[in-house]
Design a protein around this motif. Structure first.
Motif, PDB file in Angstrom:
ATOM      1  N   PRO A 156      25.421   5.604   2.151  1.00 32.91           N
ATOM      2  CA  PRO A 156      26.592   6.154   2.835  1.00 32.91           C
ATOM      3  C   PRO A 156      26.211   6.661   4.221  1.00 32.91           C
ATOM      4  N   ASN A 157      27.208   6.788   5.089  1.00 27.75           N
ATOM      5  CA  ASN A 157      26.965   7.349   6.412  1.00 27.75           C
ATOM      6  C   ASN A 157      26.387   8.757   6.271  1.00 27.75           C
ATOM      7  N   GLY A 158      25.410   9.076   7.107  1.00 24.46           N
ATOM      8  CA  GLY A 158      24.793  10.392   7.062  1.00 24.46           C
ATOM      9  C   GLY A 158      23.512  10.409   7.870  1.00 24.46           C
ATOM     10  N   ILE A 159      22.806  11.540   7.822  1.00 25.86           N
ATOM     11  CA  ILE A 159      21.548  11.710   8.548  1.00 25.86           C
ATOM     12  C   ILE A 159      20.395  11.591   7.551  1.00 25.86           C
ATOM     13  N   TYR A 160      19.405  10.784   7.906  1.00 25.45           N
ATOM     14  CA  TYR A 160      18.314  10.462   6.998  1.00 25.45           C
ATOM     15  C   TYR A 160      16.960  10.551   7.695  1.00 25.45           C
TER      16      TYR A 160
ATOM     17  N   TRP B 125      17.599  10.342  11.633  1.00 27.58           N
ATOM     18  CA  TRP B 125      18.393   9.188  12.075  1.00 27.58           C
ATOM     19  C   TRP B 125      19.767   9.222  11.419  1.00 27.58           C
ATOM     20  N   ARG B 126      20.796   9.144  12.258  1.00 24.46           N
ATOM     21  CA  ARG B 126      22.150   9.014  11.738  1.00 24.46           C
ATOM     22  C   ARG B 126      22.402   7.535  11.427  1.00 24.46           C
TER      23      ARG B 126
ATOM     24  N   ASP C 190      21.573  15.794   5.602  1.00 24.56           N
ATOM     25  CA  ASP C 190      22.707  16.565   6.079  1.00 24.56           C
ATOM     26  C   ASP C 190      23.485  17.277   4.975  1.00 24.56           C
ATOM     27  N   GLY C 191      22.983  17.192   3.750  1.00 24.89           N
ATOM     28  CA  GLY C 191      23.548  18.008   2.677  1.00 24.89           C
ATOM     29  C   GLY C 191      24.916  17.588   2.205  1.00 24.89           C
ATOM     30  N   SER C 192      25.378  16.410   2.623  1.00 25.25           N
ATOM     31  CA  SER C 192      26.693  15.949   2.169  1.00 25.25           C
ATOM     32  C   SER C 192      26.540  15.292   0.802  1.00 25.25           C
TER      33      SER C 192
END
Length: 205
Positions: free
Chosen positions: A55-59, A96-97, A198-200
């Motif tokens: 999923p979209n997010g920061i990794y 990285w987003r 990002d904790g989502s």
């Protein structure tokens, strides 16, 4: 004589003359399982058909060989600052987003600079080049990456302009090791663990 010849012909036909193995007999042999490069090619085909679960997010992107991560060298915001391997320390240049682009590929944006992971468009067909770096987003295939699960908790990242993999040079483990493109071979140098920061929504590869 004619009658004897006819009788012999009929007898031969009734016994299946001609020597062919009947369908399903033990004489038929199965193709051997692929090994080496062939096995890697089969794994690649399986991965290509897999649906990305990212999923979209920061990794952070951690290489399987070393446990070290993909980062922009020196926390640079300049063009074209190169990317390399480094131990994790939590800097924004190591984050990285990841964003889906709607065509099965993703954009990877460095959090410290807002610039994206990019493979210079020249030398498309040469293994070991080009070196990856950061660049302003323009949307061409050298900035688009397919992210494919490999079934072991890792992913491979394929840059679209060359169809080659994000690869650690020589499967190196030292800080500063070059990141380049290389054809799929299934090694740990091409396998990356994506850990969401990002904790989502939780991410399970």
């Amino acid at each position: 004589r004619l009658l004897a010849w006819l009788a012999a012909t009929v007898l031969l036909a009734s016994c299946g003359g001609g020597g062919s193995s009947p369908e399903g007999s033990s004489a038929a042999t199965a193709s051997p399982e692929p090994s080496g490069a062939a096995a890697a090619d089969r794994a690649a085909a399986t991965a290509t058909n897999a649906v990305s679960t990212v999923p979209n997010g920061i990794y952070r992107l951690e290489n399987k060989c070393s446990g070290k991560v993909l980062e922009v060298a020196g926390v640079s915001t300049a063009l074209p600052a190169r990317v390399h391997l480094w131990e994790w320390w939590g800097g924004a240049n190591q984050q990285w987003r990841v964003e889906a682009l709607g065509d099965g590929t993703h954009r990877l944006t460095a959090q410290h600079s807002g610039r994206v992971l990019d493979a210079p468009p020249d030398a498309v067909n040469e293994n070991g080049t080009p070196l990856f770096h950061q660049w302003d987003w323009h949307g061409l295939p050298n900035q688009r990456f397919a992210i494919e699960p490999l079934g072991d908790g890792t992913h491979r990242l394929t840059v679209q302009h060359s169809q080659k993999l994000l690869d650690v040079r020589g499967a190196g483990t030292a800080n500063g090791t070059t990141i380049w493109q290389w054809p799929w071979n299934g090694s740990c140098a091409q396998r990356w663990t994506l850990t969401r920061l990002d904790g989502s929504d939780s991410f399970t590869p």
